[in-house]
Design a protein around this motif. Structure first.
Motif, mmCIF file in Angstrom:
data_model
loop_
_atom_site.group_PDB
_atom_site.id
_atom_site.type_symbol
_atom_site.label_atom_id
_atom_site.label_comp_id
_atom_site.label_asym_id
_atom_site.label_seq_id
_atom_site.Cartn_x
_atom_site.Cartn_y
_atom_site.Cartn_z
ATOM 1 N N GLY A 18 48.997 -11.637 21.219
ATOM 2 C CA GLY A 18 47.799 -10.818 21.333
ATOM 3 C C GLY A 18 46.714 -11.569 22.085
ATOM 4 O O GLY A 18 46.748 -12.806 22.146
ATOM 5 N N ALA A 19 45.762 -10.848 22.646
ATOM 6 C CA ALA A 19 44.763 -11.504 23.485
ATOM 7 C C ALA A 19 43.484 -10.697 23.566
ATOM 8 O O ALA A 19 43.460 -9.491 23.336
ATOM 9 C CB ALA A 19 45.331 -11.721 24.894
ATOM 10 N N SER A 20 42.411 -11.400 23.933
ATOM 11 C CA SER A 20 41.123 -10.760 24.211
ATOM 12 C C SER A 20 40.760 -11.039 25.663
ATOM 13 O O SER A 20 40.922 -12.171 26.150
ATOM 14 C CB SER A 20 40.042 -11.299 23.273
ATOM 15 N N VAL A 21 40.274 -10.033 26.353
ATOM 16 C CA VAL A 21 40.023 -10.122 27.787
ATOM 17 C C VAL A 21 38.615 -9.633 28.093
ATOM 18 O O VAL A 21 38.215 -8.548 27.662
ATOM 19 C CB VAL A 21 41.044 -9.263 28.576
ATOM 20 N N LEU A 22 37.860 -10.427 28.849
ATOM 21 C CA LEU A 22 36.547 -10.021 29.340
ATOM 22 C C LEU A 22 36.674 -9.731 30.827
ATOM 23 O O LEU A 22 37.119 -10.593 31.598
ATOM 24 C CB LEU A 22 35.514 -11.115 29.105
ATOM 25 N N VAL A 23 36.293 -8.525 31.237
ATOM 26 C CA VAL A 23 36.360 -8.116 32.632
ATOM 27 C C VAL A 23 34.941 -8.101 33.197
ATOM 28 O O VAL A 23 34.076 -7.395 32.691
ATOM 29 C CB VAL A 23 36.996 -6.718 32.776
ATOM 30 N N VAL A 24 34.702 -8.905 34.234
ATOM 31 C CA VAL A 24 33.358 -9.028 34.797
ATOM 32 C C VAL A 24 33.373 -8.655 36.273
ATOM 33 O O VAL A 24 34.413 -8.649 36.917
ATOM 34 C CB VAL A 24 32.796 -10.454 34.618
ATOM 35 N N LEU A 41 34.859 -10.427 15.373
ATOM 36 C CA LEU A 41 35.573 -9.672 14.353
ATOM 37 C C LEU A 41 36.600 -8.714 14.961
ATOM 38 O O LEU A 41 37.729 -8.608 14.483
ATOM 39 C CB LEU A 41 34.574 -8.898 13.485
ATOM 40 N N VAL A 42 36.202 -8.017 16.023
ATOM 41 C CA VAL A 42 37.110 -7.058 16.659
ATOM 42 C C VAL A 42 38.296 -7.777 17.286
ATOM 43 O O VAL A 42 39.452 -7.336 17.164
ATOM 44 C CB VAL A 42 36.355 -6.223 17.714
ATOM 45 N N ASN A 43 38.033 -8.895 17.952
ATOM 46 C CA ASN A 43 39.138 -9.662 18.541
ATOM 47 C C ASN A 43 40.126 -10.112 17.473
ATOM 48 O O ASN A 43 41.346 -10.028 17.648
ATOM 49 C CB ASN A 43 38.600 -10.886 19.289
ATOM 50 N N GLY A 44 39.596 -10.599 16.361
ATOM 51 C CA GLY A 44 40.468 -11.047 15.286
ATOM 52 C C GLY A 44 41.311 -9.916 14.727
ATOM 53 O O GLY A 44 42.513 -10.090 14.461
ATOM 54 N N ARG A 45 40.697 -8.763 14.557
ATOM 55 C CA ARG A 45 41.434 -7.613 13.996
ATOM 56 C C ARG A 45 42.515 -7.140 14.972
ATOM 57 O O ARG A 45 43.625 -6.771 14.548
ATOM 58 C CB ARG A 45 40.462 -6.458 13.719
ATOM 59 N N THR A 46 42.212 -7.142 16.255
ATOM 60 C CA THR A 46 43.192 -6.708 17.245
ATOM 61 C C THR A 46 44.355 -7.689 17.336
ATOM 62 O O THR A 46 45.524 -7.294 17.402
ATOM 63 C CB THR A 46 42.527 -6.551 18.621
ATOM 64 N N LYS A 47 44.049 -8.970 17.320
ATOM 65 C CA LYS A 47 45.121 -9.972 17.393
ATOM 66 C C LYS A 47 45.986 -9.974 16.139
ATOM 67 O O LYS A 47 47.154 -10.384 16.190
ATOM 68 C CB LYS A 47 44.518 -11.360 17.618
ATOM 69 N N VAL A 97 47.334 -7.573 14.859
ATOM 70 C CA VAL A 97 48.465 -6.678 15.112
ATOM 71 C C VAL A 97 49.107 -6.996 16.465
ATOM 72 O O VAL A 97 49.808 -6.159 17.037
ATOM 73 C CB VAL A 97 48.034 -5.192 15.042
ATOM 74 N N ASP A 98 48.843 -8.209 16.983
ATOM 75 C CA ASP A 98 49.381 -8.648 18.283
ATOM 76 C C ASP A 98 48.992 -7.700 19.403
ATOM 77 O O ASP A 98 49.772 -7.466 20.342
ATOM 78 C CB ASP A 98 50.912 -8.789 18.219
ATOM 79 N N GLY A 99 47.789 -7.143 19.307
ATOM 80 C CA GLY A 99 47.307 -6.216 20.317
ATOM 81 C C GLY A 99 46.410 -6.903 21.331
ATOM 82 O O GLY A 99 46.195 -8.117 21.297
ATOM 83 N N MET A 100 45.873 -6.114 22.242
ATOM 84 C CA MET A 100 44.988 -6.640 23.270
ATOM 85 C C MET A 100 43.692 -5.832 23.295
ATOM 86 O O MET A 100 43.717 -4.601 23.317
ATOM 87 C CB MET A 100 45.631 -6.599 24.649
ATOM 88 N N ALA A 101 42.580 -6.553 23.284
ATOM 89 C CA ALA A 101 41.263 -5.925 23.416
ATOM 90 C C ALA A 101 40.650 -6.361 24.735
ATOM 91 O O ALA A 101 40.694 -7.544 25.090
ATOM 92 C CB ALA A 101 40.358 -6.349 22.257
ATOM 93 N N HIS A 102 40.095 -5.414 25.465
ATOM 94 C CA HIS A 102 39.375 -5.801 26.685
ATOM 95 C C HIS A 102 38.026 -5.098 26.722
ATOM 96 O O HIS A 102 37.844 -4.006 26.176
ATOM 97 C CB HIS A 102 40.198 -5.501 27.942
ATOM 98 N N TYR A 103 37.090 -5.778 27.364
ATOM 99 C CA TYR A 103 35.699 -5.337 27.400
ATOM 100 C C TYR A 103 35.166 -5.512 28.823
ATOM 101 O O TYR A 103 35.397 -6.557 29.449
ATOM 102 C CB TYR A 103 34.826 -6.181 26.461
ATOM 103 N N HIS A 104 34.425 -4.528 29.291
ATOM 104 C CA HIS A 104 33.833 -4.640 30.620
ATOM 105 C C HIS A 104 32.383 -5.069 30.508
ATOM 106 O O HIS A 104 31.615 -4.525 29.701
ATOM 107 C CB HIS A 104 33.921 -3.308 31.352
#
Length: 232
Positions: A26-32, A166-172, A174-181
């Protein structure tokens, strides 16, 4: 799991290996990047896993009005596994089509009128996916927030930082991916403040008429270089 390097290729074996590891855990991604809306839309669709045969369970959070409403970032495939959350004023328009467009799906929308409500709504959406699915696969849950700017302007860096953590932790979980623009340049101070929260930072730009992305993993030592990505 990801757009960019794992699809168009990279000569850096360590980079590709790390992307594979992030895919599994799972991962967290920042899109800039301040780019044309079409480029951001295309990047968002890839990060949400659109256009693939795999099942995706998506949580879409809309914080901004305009032509890139959350509902327009998904295709019809897997649309039954979709949760749309509209922050504050967006709640009134979350299922309203843009002029000349007819969305193929009109999911129920959860309204969030505060930062706390937003966190609770995201938690509930992911919990619903867990409850209604026998076993979530790696990368099956995809969360996307169309812009962090409204939240930062209203609540400030410290409170938004805590929400993202908190959101990143919750998404990971479940081995999911969160991304934010975040539509600012890579060297903006706010990016430096938030970057410790993210496994990957994706920079967007338009160069000589081409849409390009550059992916940086964690500590900044592993970077893809600028990659041309055509519009979908």
């Amino acid at each position: 799991m990801f757009s960019g390097p794992d699809q168009v290729g990279t000569t850096d074996g360590g980079f590709a290996d790390e992307l594979s590891r992030l895919k599994r855990r799972g991962a967290s991604v920042l899109v800039v990047g301040s780019v044309h809306p079409d480029q951001w839309r295309d990047a968002c669709r890839r990060l949400l896993g659109c256009g693939t045969d795999r099942t995706r369970r998506r949580v879409l959070v809309s914080t901004t009005a305009g032509p890139h409403h959350a509902i327009h970032h998904v295709d019809e495939t897997g649309s039954e596994a979709l949760s749309v959350i509209a922050y504050d004023a967006q709640a009134r328009n979350a299922t309203t089509a843009e002029p000349g467009e007819t969305p193929s799906i009109r999911p129920a929308t959860t309204e969030a009128e505060s930062l706390a409500d937003l966190g609770i709504a995201i938690e509930q959406a992911i919990e619903n996916f867990e409850t209604n699915t026998a076993a979530l696969e790696s990368g099956e849950v995809r969360l996307g927030i169309d812009s962090l700017l409204p939240l930062l302007e209203e609540y400030g860096r410290q409170r938004v930082f805590k929400l993202l953590h908190l959101v990143n932790g919750r998404t990971k979980a479940v081995d999911g991916m969160a991304h934010y623009h975040l539509p600012v340049e890579r060297d903006a101070r706010i990016v430096q403040t938030l970057s410790p929260l993210f496994d990957i930072i994706v920079e967007l730009r338009e160069h000589d008429g081409d849409y390009q992305e550059r992916w940086t993993i964690e500590d900044g030592d592993r970077r893809s270089g600028w990659l041309s990505v055509g519009p979908e």
